[in-house]
Each structure stands twice: as structure tokens, then as C-alpha cells.
Design an enzyme around this catalytic site. Structure first.
Site, PDB file in Angstrom:
ATOM      1  N   GLY A  15       0.677  -1.186  -0.101  1.00 58.19           N
ATOM      2  CA  GLY A  15      -0.036   0.058  -0.051  1.00 58.19           C
ATOM      3  C   GLY A  15       0.650   1.349  -0.108  1.00 58.19           C
ATOM      4  O   GLY A  15       2.072   1.198  -0.201  1.00 58.19           O
ATOM      5  N   HIS A  45       4.443   1.866  -7.843  1.00 58.40           N
ATOM      6  CA  HIS A  45       3.375   0.795  -7.837  1.00 58.40           C
ATOM      7  C   HIS A  45       2.298   0.994  -9.127  1.00 58.40           C
ATOM      8  O   HIS A  45       1.991   0.024  -9.506  1.00 58.40           O
ATOM      9  CB  HIS A  45       2.499   1.083  -6.829  1.00 58.40           C
ATOM     10  N   SER A  52       7.729   4.270  -0.792  1.00 56.38           N
ATOM     11  CA  SER A  52       6.782   4.596   0.238  1.00 56.38           C
ATOM     12  C   SER A  52       7.637   5.180   1.482  1.00 56.38           C
ATOM     13  O   SER A  52       7.095   6.134   2.223  1.00 56.38           O
ATOM     14  CB  SER A  52       6.067   3.416   0.702  1.00 56.38           C
TER      15      SER A  52
END
Ligand code: PAF
Length: 282
Positions: A31, A37, A186
Site C-alpha cells: 500500500g 506501484h 513509500s
């Protein structure tokens, strides 16, 4: 986009698609999705009938003193991004659905997992290969997509698939970079503005090493020294786990030329660990 939280429902859904002759493209993620991504997601969308993305912050791949608790999470933002990318299924299991109380089976790719990042993050790749094996069993993809930024992860997962005879094609996609060259991750969100400005040192040092190699310099000991000096000179760098030129297949440090070589580095900026690499054809 369908959101599935239960492994059994995900597996049954995949089974249904496969029975109807569809192939499945899968992007496993933790996530906090960024353009890196999304480049994988777009490729999975283009190349497959059904595109599945998973979001699962896998506790098993974090060491006890690592950043599992503070790892960035943005389920709402991620869901919106995936709807825009026209993904078919978002698989978002709970920790308890993935790791039941009596969970006791781990998948470990020996040797290659113990090199580079494996030296500094013991057990990390065991956690990655365990969750990826589980996710592959649940989603049963035709193709799975990973980013080259996590080069060792790609090598380890290809070995996992080969050794365990999994019928899954691993697609490695290019690293996506910010305008100033920093590889998207991230964890970049942890950097304050001074750290963020200095973080390009890793890209600059890998670019310089690649150019030296392409210009015909074959003294890798010298190149490594230059790389090390560049990084150590940066005041915000708080540590260097490794830096050097590696064999892209074995990940061993190279002392001499090969057809393809991998300058790579893992450094610390404050409490943030950054990794990056470049594949160079000689
Ligand atoms: O690269 C990642 O985000 C993770 O290591 C992965 C492959 C999703 C497994 O948790």
C-alpha cells in the site's frame, strides 16, 4: 472494482476466472501507492484479462526494531487510485486472516536471501517469500509484477517460483524515479525537506558509477571507493549498509568486468533506509 478481504473468497474468485479461460495479472503491494506501484498496476492491467492488486503490510518481513508500526498506510487514497486504474480486484486481507494464531510454516530461499540486504535485515526475505508464496497460492496469478528498485527481492522471488515449480511468470518493471532521480518508495515519506534534498546522493553515486563502467573503467575497487566517498561526504547520511558493484545473478561483489553488472547501495538517512541499483550493460 471488487474489494475482497477473505483469502478463501479471493481464491474462489480467481478459480472462477481461470475456469472461464481468463488470465490473471497480480501486483502485490504494502500500500501507500506511488507512481512506481502504479506503473506495475498499469502493466498488469494491459497484459492480462483480470488485474488484481493486494495491499497487505506484512508484519513477518519487518525486524523487531524496524518500521512496521509507522509504515505509511493510506487505504482510502490507495483505493481511489486503483479505481482510476480500472483494476478488477483489490485484495486486502487482515493480519489474522493471513496469519492465524497457530501459523507455523515459513518459506525460505537460502543463500541469495542472505546477501546484500539480507545481511542487514536478517529474516526479511523469509518474511517476503512466505507472504508472497501465500499470496500466489491465494490469487493464483498467471503473471506477477515487481519493481527493479527492490532488485534482490526480484531475484529471490524468481528463485522461489523456480524452486517450488510455481507456474507464474515474474515480470520485473523499471524503477520509477522522481524528477531529481530519487527512486520512488513509500519510505521516502519519512524524509524531512533537508533529508529529501540530500537523498539524491544515492542516485548520483549510482549514475556516476554506471558512467565510469560504461567509459571502460574496470577497476571496480576504485569505483566502489569513489561511491563510498561520495555517500560518506553527505552530512545527512547516517550509515552505509553496502555500496559496490555486484553480479546481477548471484549478487556477489564483482572485482572484474562481466556483460552486465549491478551498481547498488543501501544507505541510511536519519532513521530511513534507502536502497537503489542500476543494471549496466558493459
Ligand atoms: O515489495 C513489497 O512491497 C513487499 O515486499 C511485498 C512484495 C508486497 C511482500 O510483502
Amino acid at each position: 472494482m471488487e474489494i475482497i478481504r477473505t483469502p478463501r473468497i479471493m481464491r474462489d474468485t480467481s478459480k472462477g476466472h481461470i475456469l472461464r479461460g481468463k488470465n490473471i495479472g497480480f501486483v502485490p503491494t504494502m500500500g501507500s501507492l506511488h507512481e512506481g506501484h502504479l506503473s506495475l498496476v498499469r502493466r498488469a492491467r494491459q497484459e492480462n484479462d483480470i488485474a488484481v492488486v493486494s495491499i497487505f503490510v506484512n508484519p513477518v518481513q519487518f525486524g523487531p526494531s524496524e518500521d512496521f508500526n509507522r509504515y505509511p498506510r493510506d487505504v482510502e487514497g490507495d483505493t481511489e487510485k486503483l479505481v482510476k486504474e480500472d483494476i478488477d480486484i483489490l485484495f486486502m486481507p487482515d493480519i489474522t486472516a493471513m496469519y492465524t494464531e497457530d501459523f507455523s510454516t515459513y518459506v525460505e530461499v537460502e543463500k541469495i536471501s542472505e546477501k546484500l540486504c539480507g545481511v542487514f535485515r536478517p529474516g526479511h526475505f523469509k518474511g517476503v517469500t512466505t507472504v508472497v508464496a501465500k499470496l500466489f497460492n491465494i490469487v493464483t496469478p498467471t503473471r506477477a509484477y515487481f519493481g527493479q528498485k527492490d532488485y534482490q527481492q526480484c531475484v529471490v522471488i524468481k528463485k522461489l517460483v523456480k524452486d517450488l515449480d510455481m507456474d507464474i511468470y515474474i515480470v520485473v518493471c523499471p524503477t520509477i524515479r522522481e524528477k531529481d532521480g530519487l527512486a520512488m518508495s513509500s519510505r521516502n515519506a519519512y524524509l524531512d525537506s533537508t533529508q529529501r534534498a540530500a537523498s539524491t546522493v544515492i542516485y548520483r553515486c549510482l549514475t556516476e558509477a554506471s558512467e565510469m563502467i560504461k567509459s571502460g573503467i574496470i577497476d571496480f575497487g576504485h569505483i566502489k571507493k569513489v561511491m563510498h566517498e561520495r555517500i560518506s561526504k553527505e552530512p545527512v547520511v547516517s550509515g552505509i549498509d553496502y555500496v559496490g558493484i555486484y553480479d546481477p545473478s548471484t549478487l556477489d561483489e564483482l572485482s572484474g568486468i562481466k556483460d552486465e553488472v549491478l551498481p547498488a547501495a543501501a544507505i541510511w538517512i536519519g532513521n530511513t533506509r534507502l536502497i537503489d541499483n542500476m543494471l549496466v550493460k558493459t
